[in-house]
Write an enzyme that holds these catalytic residues in place. Structure first.
Site, PDB file in Angstrom:
ATOM      1  N   HIS A  25       0.840  -1.201   0.000  1.00  0.00           N
ATOM      2  CA  HIS A  25       0.000   0.000   0.000  1.00  0.00           C
ATOM      3  C   HIS A  25       0.870   1.244   0.000  1.00  0.00           C
ATOM      4  CE1 HIS A  25       0.380   1.671   4.154  1.00  0.00           C
ATOM      5  NE2 HIS A  25       0.745   0.432   4.449  1.00  0.00           N
ATOM      6  N   CYS A  26       0.298   2.333  -0.513  1.00  0.00           N
ATOM      7  CA  CYS A  26       0.948   3.636  -0.443  1.00  0.00           C
ATOM      8  C   CYS A  26       0.147   4.489   0.530  1.00  0.00           C
ATOM      9  CB  CYS A  26       1.068   4.279  -1.823  1.00  0.00           C
ATOM     10  SG  CYS A  26      -0.513   4.499  -2.658  1.00  0.00           S
ATOM     11  N   ILE A  27       0.106   5.776   0.303  1.00  0.00           N
ATOM     12  CA  ILE A  27      -0.549   6.679   1.260  1.00  0.00           C
ATOM     13  C   ILE A  27      -2.062   6.523   1.240  1.00  0.00           C
ATOM     14  CG2 ILE A  27      -0.902   9.112   1.847  1.00  0.00           C
ATOM     15  CD1 ILE A  27       1.904   9.614   0.698  1.00  0.00           C
TER      16      ILE A  27
END
Length: 633
Positions: A25-27
């Site tokens: 996942h990213c932000i």
């Protein structure tokens, strides 16, 4: 929706564990590499409460969650289990074109290490602010210690990238980090900094002495090479000797090649990338800024912004600042904030007003996906306004050559990283972001928003569009309220789904249905339709009827552990089937010998599309003869 339930539903609609190769996942987004795109139910995922949007981009399937992404991903990781499940190398890999592979690789490497980079970048910004306000002096020991902390992730960036790249390329992490250590060995750095020793001979070949601190491309190429060398060496070394000879031979082959050829080439590639983009802005700053600032939301949505990461870090390494990716992202993010603020003042729809305000705050801090997917793209016109606002801010930044001095999330917290002593850089940055916000805010206020669109988007979830087995919409077909009968695909005893000793099925997470304890080892087609899914181990098969029933036939519980042993498949994905066709044969005795339950759930995976699903009251059913389910439309 409860985070655990949301995670389970996402995994289910992505195609289950067996369809997931990697997840991270990213932000704001959970990202997946999937085995088969066709198994992903895009419409259902988009309709889930807690999901802002979903899309296939740059070789990935991305689920946009927003601020709760870390919590949802934590639950996804728990459902998937071991990291080995997140890197399902036994499954066939999705074929990607070269551009998609590059974007996917860079994204998969940088996203996991962003917390360290962003945290350190923000600390650099705070230090710059403290120095500007004369709270700290650069000669002060407190400043120096904090600077050491803020600079460490950037100076030792090859180590962070090596660890992350090892996961992406599915190779040994300890050898990967060791390879970064070779590039960053103190003597090599010393020789490169001193300038007296430019190279060292090795086996008749000259090895350049370069400083690879803060570099990106050399270590990525090195780990990529390591992954192939490691696999190749493992194949030729007997298992009993692998612990000794595999690491030895892998390092002896990879490290010299890295130092002699790959790292120098990667180093020059990074330099030329930085030169290209810096030259572009120096030659046509206003135009380049206008285009980059205006198009940045589209670049971010498609995931193409990751392609700029190597040149951004190369620019930081060479000059100590970035004039492209981070500044252009900053004006684009403030433009999104201006657009949703305009919607807040303009709209009369209470739900849209509430949503626009709640997405404005994250946008100011640099997290714009909630604003883009929740407001501006849904209403369209505010999104166009944000593009214009970003273009105006980008043109200002390009004209004044605004510089970011640290890698941070492009939001209000990153503004201190634009403080450069003895210059007006910070003032120019404030002017640019203010112009972006004001232009997009003004344009949104001047536009006429369609309130009916707002109500449609912000109200209750829309009715699901029923998809035919070839994924074409059948919502335009004449409405037929005649109940649909599904016959038994197996002969055996009936068991209510709630009594199945597997919570995934008994709690209805996959869908409504019933279970059969089979008495013979043949699965028949209970209707006419098409085969839409087969697990790699052949223990489960998904079929879709001509009238839209999506049925999962799961032979036994935990039969995935058999790895296909005892299962004989008679059909292939995409094959047309008729009522009574033989789909699958399985060895009942072999399953019993392995102490694996024969209970076989029969699930309607698109249950929400039906008013009710009525199960048979019989205790015993015969394949193709007994009616198992009746579906009410």
């Amino acid at each position: 929706m409860d985070k655990q339930k949301l995670a389970e539903l996402i995994i289910k609609e992505v195609g289950g564990k067996e369809n997931i190769q990697q997840s991270w996942h990213c932000i704001t987004r959970v990202r997946f590499n999937v085995v088969n795109n066709d198994k992903v139910n895009l419409d259902k995922i988009k309709s889930l409460d807690g999901v802002l949007g979903a899309q296939f981009k740059s070789g990935q399937f991305q689920v946009i969650i927003g601020k709760d992404v870390a919590d949802v991903f934590k639950q996804i990781s728990q459902v998937l289990g071991n990291e080995l499940l997140n890197q399902n190398t036994s499954a066939p890999k999705q074929k990607l074109n070269i551009i998609e592979r590059i974007f996917d690789t860079i994204s998969g490497i940088f996203t996991p290490i962003l917390p360290a980079i962003v945290g350190a970048g923000l600390l650099k910004g705070v230090l710059a602010l403290f120095v500007a306000l004369k709270i700290l002096l650069e000669t002060n020991s407190n400043y120096q210690i904090l600077y050491f902390i803020s600079d460490a992730p950037f100076y030792f960036l090859p180590f962070l990238i090596a660890f992350s790249a090892a996961k992406k390329f599915n190779t040994d992490p300890s050898l990967s980090v060791t390879l970064a250590g070779v590039l960053m060995y103190p003597k090599i750095v010393e020789y490169a900094a001193g300038g007296n020793i430019h190279s060292l001979p090795f086996l008749g070949i000259s090895i350049p002495m370069n400083n690879y601190a803060s570099s990106v491309i050399p270590i990525i190429l090195g780990i990529w090479l390591l992954s192939y060398v490691h696999k190749g060496v493992e194949k030729i070394i007997p298992k009993s000797l692998r612990i000794v000879f595999v690491p030895l031979l892998t390092l002896l082959i990879t490290a010299p090649l890295l130092l002699m050829f790959i790292a120098p080439v990667g180093n020059y590639a990074g330099i030329y990338l930085e030169m290209f983009f810096s030259g572009l802005f120096s030659f046509a700053g206003p135009i380049a800024g206008l285009l980059m600032g205006g198009l940045m939301p589209l670049i971010v949505i498609t995931g193409m912004h990751y392609a700029f990461f190597p040149s951004t870090f190369a620019s930081f390494d060479k000059y100590g600042f970035d004039i492209m990716l981070l500044p252009m992202n900053l004006v684009a993010n403030f433009a999104q904030a201006g657009a949703v603020l305009g919607v807040y003042f303009k709209t009369k729809d209470k739900k849209m007003k509430q949503l626009s305000l709640s997405t404005f705050i994250p946008a100011i801090f640099g997290i714009t996906e909630p604003a883009i997917y929740g407001v501006t793209m849904k209403l369209k016109k505010p999104f166009y306004a944000s593009l214009v606002g970003g273009a105006v801010g980008g043109a200002i930044f390009g004209t004044l050559v605004v510089k970011a001095t640290a890698f941070t999330i492009p939001g209000i917290m990153s503004l201190p990283t634009y403080i450069i002593k003895g210059t007006n850089n910070f003032l120019y940055a404030v002017i640019g972001v203010a112009a972006s916000l004001i232009v997009s805010l003004t344009l949104t206020l001047l536009m006429k928003l369609k309130e009916e669109t707002s109500e449609k988007m912000i109200g209750e979830s829309e009715p699901a569009i029923i998809k035919n087995y070839d994924n074409t919409s059948i919502d335009s077909m004449p409405i037929d309220n005649t109940p649909i009968d599904v016959h038994a695909p197996l002969t055996g005893k009936i068991m209510p789904l709630q009594e199945v000793p597997d919570s995934t099925f008994s709690n209805g997470l996959v869908g409504k249905g019933i279970a059969i304890v089979p008495e013979d080892g043949i699965v028949y087609s209970p209707f006419s339709g098409k085969v839409t899914m087969i697990t790699p181990t052949n223990h489960a098969i998904g079929i879709t009827s001509n009238n839209g029933v999506e049925l999962l036939i799961h032979v036994g519980l935990d039969t995935v552990a058999l790895n296909g042993e005892g299962f004989d498949l008679n059909v292939q994905i995409g094959e047309e089937i008729e009522m009574g066709d033989k789909l699958l044969a399985f060895d009942i005795e072999k399953i019993k010998q392995k102490n694996i339950s024969l209970i076989s759930p029969i699930i309607v995976t698109n249950s929400p599309q039906f008013l009710d699903i009525i199960c048979t009251l019989d205790n015993q059913v015969t394949a193709c003869e007994s009616k198992l389910l009746m579906l009410i439309r």
